[in-house]
Design a protein around this motif. Sequence first.
Motif, PDB file in Angstrom:
ATOM      1  N   ASN A 220       0.802  -0.824   0.012  1.00 39.78           N
ATOM      2  CA  ASN A 220      -0.016   0.235   0.002  1.00 39.78           C
ATOM      3  C   ASN A 220       0.819   0.818   0.229  1.00 39.78           C
ATOM      4  N   GLN A 221       0.791   1.981  -1.067  1.00 33.51           N
ATOM      5  CA  GLN A 221       1.295   3.480  -1.443  1.00 33.51           C
ATOM      6  C   GLN A 221       2.212   3.616  -1.663  1.00 33.51           C
ATOM      7  N   THR A 222       3.058   2.692  -2.774  1.00 32.16           N
ATOM      8  CA  THR A 222       4.184   2.419  -3.103  1.00 32.16           C
ATOM      9  C   THR A 222       3.469   2.632  -3.954  1.00 32.16           C
ATOM     10  N   GLY A 223       4.539   3.053  -5.102  1.00 30.77           N
ATOM     11  CA  GLY A 223       3.701   3.564  -6.660  1.00 30.77           C
ATOM     12  C   GLY A 223       4.824   4.376  -7.836  1.00 30.77           C
ATOM     13  N   ALA A 224       4.728   4.246  -8.921  1.00 39.93           N
ATOM     14  CA  ALA A 224       5.835   4.929  -9.863  1.00 39.93           C
ATOM     15  C   ALA A 224       4.767   6.254  -9.984  1.00 39.93           C
ATOM     16  N   ARG A 225       5.873   7.290 -10.656  1.00 41.55           N
ATOM     17  CA  ARG A 225       5.814   8.863  -9.712  1.00 41.55           C
ATOM     18  C   ARG A 225       5.603   9.190 -11.444  1.00 41.55           C
ATOM     19  N   ALA A 226       5.187  10.362 -12.364  1.00 43.64           N
ATOM     20  CA  ALA A 226       4.797  10.758 -12.986  1.00 43.64           C
ATOM     21  C   ALA A 226       5.438  10.850 -14.427  1.00 43.64           C
ATOM     22  N   ILE A 233       4.251   1.700 -30.032  1.00 41.85           N
ATOM     23  CA  ILE A 233       2.894   0.645 -29.851  1.00 41.85           C
ATOM     24  C   ILE A 233       2.234   0.860 -28.257  1.00 41.85           C
ATOM     25  N   ALA A 234       0.877   0.262 -28.356  1.00 42.88           N
ATOM     26  CA  ALA A 234       0.484   1.357 -27.134  1.00 42.88           C
ATOM     27  C   ALA A 234       0.824  -0.018 -26.230  1.00 42.88           C
ATOM     28  N   THR A 235      -0.009   1.140 -24.334  1.00 44.96           N
ATOM     29  CA  THR A 235      -0.037  -0.077 -23.368  1.00 44.96           C
ATOM     30  C   THR A 235      -0.998  -0.768 -22.727  1.00 44.96           C
ATOM     31  N   LEU A 236      -1.219  -1.868 -22.834  1.00 43.86           N
ATOM     32  CA  LEU A 236      -1.716  -2.242 -21.523  1.00 43.86           C
ATOM     33  C   LEU A 236      -1.357  -2.645 -20.510  1.00 43.86           C
ATOM     34  N   SER A 237      -2.266  -1.966 -19.206  1.00 45.79           N
ATOM     35  CA  SER A 237      -1.529  -2.903 -17.250  1.00 45.79           C
ATOM     36  C   SER A 237      -2.781  -2.762 -17.053  1.00 45.79           C
ATOM     37  N   PHE A 238      -2.220  -4.560 -16.477  1.00 42.26           N
ATOM     38  CA  PHE A 238      -3.574  -5.182 -16.073  1.00 42.26           C
ATOM     39  C   PHE A 238      -3.149  -4.915 -14.015  1.00 42.26           C
ATOM     40  N   VAL A 239      -4.404  -4.858 -13.207  1.00 44.70           N
ATOM     41  CA  VAL A 239      -4.254  -5.364 -12.184  1.00 44.70           C
ATOM     42  C   VAL A 239      -4.428  -6.736 -11.514  1.00 44.70           C
ATOM     43  N   LEU A 240      -4.057  -7.787 -11.515  1.00 42.99           N
ATOM     44  CA  LEU A 240      -3.732  -9.131 -11.412  1.00 42.99           C
ATOM     45  C   LEU A 240      -4.236  -9.649  -9.977  1.00 42.99           C
ATOM     46  N   SER A 241      -3.558  -8.216  -9.667  1.00 39.58           N
ATOM     47  CA  SER A 241      -4.180  -9.087  -7.784  1.00 39.58           C
ATOM     48  C   SER A 241      -4.066  -7.538  -7.065  1.00 39.58           C
ATOM     49  N   GLY A 242      -5.368  -7.090  -6.432  1.00 45.11           N
ATOM     50  CA  GLY A 242      -4.588  -5.913  -5.264  1.00 45.11           C
ATOM     51  C   GLY A 242      -6.225  -4.889  -5.882  1.00 45.11           C
ATOM     52  N   GLU A 243      -5.402  -3.259  -5.779  1.00 47.09           N
ATOM     53  CA  GLU A 243      -5.833  -2.550  -6.236  1.00 47.09           C
ATOM     54  C   GLU A 243      -4.760  -1.197  -7.264  1.00 47.09           C
ATOM     55  N   ARG A 244      -4.849  -0.447  -7.775  1.00 44.80           N
ATOM     56  CA  ARG A 244      -4.210   1.072  -8.278  1.00 44.80           C
ATOM     57  C   ARG A 244      -4.878   1.770  -8.732  1.00 44.80           C
ATOM     58  N   ARG A 245      -4.023   2.705  -8.215  1.00 43.43           N
ATOM     59  CA  ARG A 245      -4.643   3.954  -8.598  1.00 43.43           C
ATOM     60  C   ARG A 245      -3.819   4.379  -9.422  1.00 43.43           C
ATOM     61  N   TRP A 246      -4.571   5.501 -10.583  1.00 45.18           N
ATOM     62  CA  TRP A 246      -3.992   5.516 -11.669  1.00 45.18           C
ATOM     63  C   TRP A 246      -3.917   7.315 -12.175  1.00 45.18           C
ATOM     64  N   ARG A 247      -3.075   8.025 -12.807  1.00 46.83           N
ATOM     65  CA  ARG A 247      -3.452   9.502 -13.186  1.00 46.83           C
ATOM     66  C   ARG A 247      -2.534   9.305 -13.968  1.00 46.83           C
ATOM     67  N   ILE A 248      -3.274  10.178 -15.443  1.00 44.50           N
ATOM     68  CA  ILE A 248      -2.922   9.951 -16.871  1.00 44.50           C
ATOM     69  C   ILE A 248      -3.199  10.949 -17.299  1.00 44.50           C
ATOM     70  N   THR A 302       1.113   6.178 -11.042  1.00 41.60           N
ATOM     71  CA  THR A 302       0.292   4.925 -10.332  1.00 41.60           C
ATOM     72  C   THR A 302       0.501   5.356  -9.472  1.00 41.60           C
ATOM     73  N   LEU A 303      -0.366   4.278  -7.962  1.00 38.42           N
ATOM     74  CA  LEU A 303      -0.346   4.535  -6.583  1.00 38.42           C
ATOM     75  C   LEU A 303      -0.631   2.932  -6.087  1.00 38.42           C
ATOM     76  N   ASN A 304      -0.545   1.916  -5.354  1.00 35.52           N
ATOM     77  CA  ASN A 304      -0.591   0.970  -4.493  1.00 35.52           C
ATOM     78  C   ASN A 304      -1.823   1.239  -3.932  1.00 35.52           C
ATOM     79  N   THR A 305      -2.917   1.326  -3.635  1.00 32.90           N
ATOM     80  CA  THR A 305      -3.931   1.279  -3.228  1.00 32.90           C
ATOM     81  C   THR A 305      -4.851   0.041  -1.648  1.00 32.90           C
ATOM     82  N   HIS A 306      -4.156  -1.244  -2.242  1.00 25.77           N
ATOM     83  CA  HIS A 306      -4.688  -2.014  -1.883  1.00 25.77           C
ATOM     84  C   HIS A 306      -3.933  -2.342  -0.283  1.00 25.77           C
ATOM     85  N   VAL A 307      -4.588  -2.619   0.843  1.00 17.33           N
ATOM     86  CA  VAL A 307      -4.164  -2.940   2.607  1.00 17.33           C
ATOM     87  C   VAL A 307      -2.860  -3.681   1.761  1.00 17.33           C
TER      88      VAL A 307
END
Length: 446
Positions: A220-226, A233-248, A302-307
């Motif tokens: 929780n609260q770890t993430g990649a900066r802007a 080529i285009a990007t696909l980003s999957f959440v396999l488990s947990g939860e992730r906040r995006w700003r884009i 991105t920011l991981n928001t799952h507990v």
Amino acid sequence: TMVNLRFVIAILPVAVPAAVTVAASGSSSSSSPEALRTLTRLCKGCFEEPVEVDYFSSFGVGREPPRVKWSDLEDGGKADFRKLADAGKVLIIEDATSGMALDGWTCSKMAEEFPDGKMRREYDWVKNPQDRNLQTMGSLSWMGEKIEGEDARDRLDQDAFAPRYAPFYWGVREYGNGQVGSKAVVNKLRKLVESSVPTFMDPKNGASLFENAEFWLGTNQTGARAHMDSHCIATLSFVLSGERRWRIGPVPRMPKGGGRSKNDDVFFDDGVAYALKWKPMFEFTLKQGEAVLFPPGWIHETLNTHVDCTVALTTQFDIPKPVKYYRTFYQRLRRVGDLNPCWKSMKSWASLGGVKTDKQMPATDKAATAKATEIYESRKGSLSPQEISFHDINEDGTVNADEFAANFRSWVATEAAIRQEKATRKLKPDMDLTPPGEKTAPREDL
């Protein structure tokens, strides 16, 4: 909110970057009444760019992009996905991991399956200046670690929403350097990723999904900066488990006088977007099983928001290439050095391979028309799918001589205007998303 996908599909043909719309017969006609609003051109005759909030179906800056569920669509949505990816649209896909071999994989599962896998903590420049993969995945303590990334306080001073704690990065795409794990680890990963092509995608994308794969993991609260990537080529980003906040948000506008990057210059490195007061177009949270699609050059955070610990797979795919997107936002994409690896393909699609160097560029509109005729006739109607996508202004699936000539003239004018811009490492992008004639960009807070 679930958005009608047919609405998103329906607005694609009206984003016309050339000065005119060319009818199937070859005659010119003005843009349709539903045409998207456009920004000021770089020059008379240059490609037009649509207003971003119109083109990307934004219902107010700060909200989420259109959200779709492919399983509800005919043929699993393959045809719709191809068209949207070609146009560079941004979408949340709700059932993205359904049927994937990696569906539901947790941090513990990753550690169990790949105990010898090696990853690295991001933003660890002092302790790990060479970005070596020092963290063994089977050592479970990393799953709960919250360690500030270097310069975290500076980034938070620039933007209060910037991630404070550093995530772990398993760059499978870097397997050639021998740092991600043994050959057995790489081969196992290859099979898993290549067998995880989503049902809405062309199945031939398996190889590219693996070759570009990155796993982002952390508590929780770890993430990649802007930042802006240099993927073409285009990007696909999957959440396999947990939860992730995006700003884009999109590649910023590049006004006349804003300069152009020198070849191979990276402009939007760590912290640059925050320093320029970046305001993302979309803000949203992805839950387990969901994914986001976005085109090259989009600044993202991105920011991981799952507990607990979150696992995300971010990758790119070859089919289709986002060619219409490159045409629609051509001049800004050609001026930001982060996308320098894409420039050669952009110019080749635009000229059908008929203009190899700047010296071969026509100097006048009349010369451009003559050159277009010469190039088109030399191809004898044989165009690649990417070339058709770039020049098919009226969206009828073909490109006639007049259609190519109109688009080619706009391209020649745009390239000439780009060459007039000062080559500099200090670009002056316009970070605003406000449509012409409005005081502020429409916003609806989450």
